[in-house]
Design a protein around this motif. Structure first.
Motif, short mmCIF file in Angstrom:
data_model
loop_
_atom_site.label_atom_id
_atom_site.label_comp_id
_atom_site.label_asym_id
_atom_site.label_seq_id
_atom_site.Cartn_x
_atom_site.Cartn_y
_atom_site.Cartn_z
N THR A 17 0.80 -1.23 0.00
CA THR A 17 0.00 0.00 0.00
C THR A 17 0.83 1.28 0.00
N THR A 20 0.86 3.49 -3.07
CA THR A 20 -0.40 3.68 -3.76
C THR A 20 -1.39 4.54 -2.99
N GLN A 21 -1.27 4.59 -1.68
CA GLN A 21 -2.23 5.34 -0.88
C GLN A 21 -1.51 6.45 -0.12
N ILE A 67 -4.73 0.37 7.42
CA ILE A 67 -4.35 0.51 6.01
C ILE A 67 -4.10 -0.85 5.38
N GLU A 68 -3.21 -1.63 5.98
CA GLU A 68 -2.89 -2.91 5.35
C GLU A 68 -2.24 -3.84 6.36
#
Length: 216
Positions: A17, A20-21, A67-68
């Motif tokens: 992530t 990308t975020q 988030i991840e």
């Protein structure tokens, strides 16, 4: 707080992530490792872990946003937001600063009791990291507060014993030297008294009673 390039991809684990975020404004993205790992490794499990961790720290759960979770479930990635809660008039009530919250996580994780929530403990050896949301993947390790580290360790028992033995040895040597000196002085005086003294250069010599008499 040393900077490092955050390695988030290995042969057995990875996080995808970061690039990308983007990190929300005034927030910080945190990465840490837990044992045992979250199973199944899902954002839903991470949400449950954060909801259980927040009360331990005394922080409102809505400040943490999942988030991840890495493939193995060991590494967790979440954001810490600057706002704590909202009152009835929708006015933000500011809680501790974002950095203070993250340092609180690190402090608790490095404490004797550790930081455990939802049956998972934060691995303090792996560190608590603020991760840059850019492509560089740089990260800053957050150390616990100075108060949590405790006072500096004093000398060990072995060191104190070594100093004590050295002091006793020095004192013993001093006393031995003093004893030898006191015993040596009488011997030196007796030796000097038994040596005949020649005073012919001055026109005198010592008689039987050890008194000088003229030889001129």
């Amino acid at each position: 707080m040393p900077n490092a390039t955050c390695c988030l991809e290995t042969k057995t684990d990875s996080l995808q992530t970061l690039s990308t975020q983007p990190v929300p404004y005034l927030s910080s993205r945190v990465m840490l490792r837990v044992t045992p790992s979250l199973q199944p490794p899902s954002v839903k499990e991470l949400r449950s872990w954060l909801d259980n961790m927040a009360p331990v720290l005394g922080i409102a759960p809505n400040r943490f946003v999942p988030i991840e979770v890495s493939i193995t479930g060991a590494y967790l990635l979440f954001d810490v937001h600057p706002l704590d809660t909202y009152n009835d008039h929708e006015v933000a009530i500011l809680g501790p600063k974002v950095f203070s919250v993250i340092q609180l996580i690190s402090t608790q994780a490095h404490s004797a009791s550790g930081l455990t929530a939802y049956g998972r403990q934060v691995d303090s050896r792996s560190g608590i990291w603020i991760v840059d949301g850019s492509l560089s993947h740089e990260a800053t390790r957050i150390e616990p507060s100075r108060e949590a580290r405790g006072p500096k360790k004093g000398p060990s028992v072995r060191e104190l014993l070594s100093v004590l033995l050295l002091a006793i040895f020095i004192i013993g040597l001093c006393r031995l030297w003093r004893c030898w000196e006191m015993q040596a002085r009488p011997r030196m005086r007796r030796h000097v008294g038994s040596v005949p003294v020649a005073v012919h250069d001055t026109g005198f010599e010592m008689d039987a009673d050890n008194r000088p008499r003229s030889v001129l």
